[in-house]
Scaffold this motif. Structure first.
Motif, PDB file in Angstrom:
ATOM      1  N   PHE A 262       0.979  -1.289  -0.102  1.00  0.00           N
ATOM      2  CA  PHE A 262       0.065   0.111   0.288  1.00  0.00           C
ATOM      3  C   PHE A 262       1.019   1.237   0.155  1.00  0.00           C
ATOM      4  O   PHE A 262       2.259   1.274   0.289  1.00  0.00           O
ATOM      5  N   ARG A 268      -6.005   3.433   2.471  1.00  0.00           N
ATOM      6  CA  ARG A 268      -5.591   2.027   2.105  1.00  0.00           C
ATOM      7  C   ARG A 268      -6.515   1.485   1.142  1.00  0.00           C
ATOM      8  O   ARG A 268      -6.171   0.487   0.623  1.00  0.00           O
ATOM      9  N   LYS A 272      -3.683   0.662  -2.473  1.00  0.00           N
ATOM     10  CA  LYS A 272      -3.170  -0.706  -2.539  1.00  0.00           C
ATOM     11  C   LYS A 272      -2.849  -0.999  -3.766  1.00  0.00           C
ATOM     12  O   LYS A 272      -3.040  -0.827  -4.908  1.00  0.00           O
ATOM     13  N   GLN A 292      -9.068  -5.355   0.652  1.00  0.00           N
ATOM     14  CA  GLN A 292      -8.128  -5.497   1.501  1.00  0.00           C
ATOM     15  C   GLN A 292      -7.834  -6.871   1.471  1.00  0.00           C
ATOM     16  O   GLN A 292      -8.756  -7.678   1.990  1.00  0.00           O
TER      17      GLN A 292
END
Length: 394
Positions: A262, A268, A272, A292
């Motif tokens: 990231f 975030r 990424k 994620q």
């Protein structure tokens, strides 16, 4: 009963409710089970068998599963109170032998006879990191780090408790090799840094990677390579300030290293990326993605698998508890597409999803506690275009 005990097949086959993908559940006994760490290939005997950890009968031991029949065989009969590194077990690429840590020793296990022998005793005041074996099958490589448990209350296997504090303590760490034939051991690197993830190249006998462990934003650099013959070490994927990459693993060619990361300067979600690079820090390929993941894995640059987390959903309502696939086409990374729901809690290391492709990339091996207990599953990989996409990337 102990070693050699045979357990009847516990296989169950079903279709994922969200994608229709065929999934085989390999374990169903009412205890936790898990496959090996995602960097470690647990398939052996020409892909006919798989090594797993199982806590059946209130004792953690190594088991072998016959993929075709589903039959399980108990390979070890270890003291339930012993400290065991079962998840980090590593199979020798040249013979049916596997290695794991047991209290203060490294044990070699013959996968045919179940005979065990001690290879190495941990020096006082240290603790083990993970194990791996050189591509020629001749040497065991591993890290050890200074035991700071008397100073820091830590439980890394259950919630990474103490993770940041251990990194700040700068424990003295070493990388060792042990010749399997002679048991001759030597230190090949040592630092006043917390070293982890010692992973040998599957094709280059003198190459391994290691990491400076700790929160990625806090360490000086995460991914390092080491030449065992010369002792030279160098940074891999040395990006711009505020960029972090890790959870590194070797591609099957033993030349490229995969990772995800990231960019700190962005949030975030949007910052990424997934990528890979040659061990000599050249020919990087990177692609942005909005999800994620805890870990990704691939055998090459063409098809990548990742484990989405359940803890959050994006504004479009896309759930995060999917195993995702990406596919490279015409120089661009397509996806992610949803392979299946994993519904895993990530509560402890043993029930992390840790998806890993089979050697031919036709299947994805993963662990999930979707039923309440951690079990081992294999998802069939259909044609990429048959899988549903996600709103966030359309």
């Amino acid at each position: 009963m102990g070693k050699g005990r045979v357990w009847a097949s516990e296989k169950q086959v079903f279709r994922d409710s969200a994608t229709g993908v065929t999934i085989t559940q390999l374990t169903s006994y009412l205890s936790h089970h898990f496959h090996l760490y995602f960097t470690n290939d647990g398939w052996y005997d020409n892909g006919k068998k798989l090594l797993i950890g199982s806590e059946r009968e209130n004792a953690l031991n190594l088991y072998s599963i016959d993929i075709s029949s589903g039959e399980l065989v108990q390979l070890t009969d270890l003291d339930p109170a012993a400290k065991k590194g079962i998840q980090g077990t590593y199979i020798n690429p040249k013979k049916n032998e596997a290695y794991f840590t047991l209290n203060e020793s490294i044990v070699a296990l013959n996968l045919d006879t179940y005979e065990e022998k001690s290879l190495f005793q941990l020096p006082a005041g240290f603790q083990f990191s993970n194990l791996s074996v050189t591509a020629d099958g001749e040497s065991l490589c591993f890290g050890i780090s200074e035991d700071v448990s008397d100073l820091i209350a830590a439980n890394l296997g259950q919630g990474y408790v103490g993770f940041e504090e251990i990194e700040k303590a700068r424990p003295h760490s070493q990388i060792w090799t042990v010749e399997l034939e002679t048991k001759k051991a030597r230190i090949v690197r040592e630092e006043k840094r917390w070293i982890g993830h010692v992973n040998t190249s599957p094709t280059q006998k003198d190459l391994l990677t290691f990491c400076h462990e700790g929160p990625w934003e806090n360490v000086d650099h995460r991914i390092w390579a080491l030449n065992l013959k010369t002792g030279e070490a160098w940074k891999v994927r040395n990006g711009q300030k505020g960029e972090y990459a890790g959870h590194e693993y070797w591609h099957a060619d033993g030349v490229r290293i995969g990772y995800h990361g990231f960019t700190e300067s962005l949030n975030r979600k949007d910052g990424k990326f997934i990528g890979s690079i040659r061990f000599d820090n050249t020919d990087a390929e990177e692609y942005a993605f909005p999800y994620q993941n805890m870990h990704i894995h691939s055998n090459n640059t063409e098809l990548i698998v990742g484990d989405g987390q359940q803890s959050s959903a994006y504004p479009d309502g896309t759930a995060q508890d999917y195993i995702f696939l990406w596919k490279k086409e015409n120089g661009k990374m397509q996806g992610p597409r949803k392979l299946c729901r994993h519904r895993g809690s990530f509560q402890t290391q043993h029930v992390h999803i840790h998806p890993r492709f089979s050697p031919d990339s036709s299947k994805v091996l993963f662990t999930s506690d979707m039923s309440g207990y951690g079990h081992v599953y294999i998802a069939e990989v259909p044609e990429f275009e048959m899988l549903p996409g996600t709103e966030a990337v359309n």
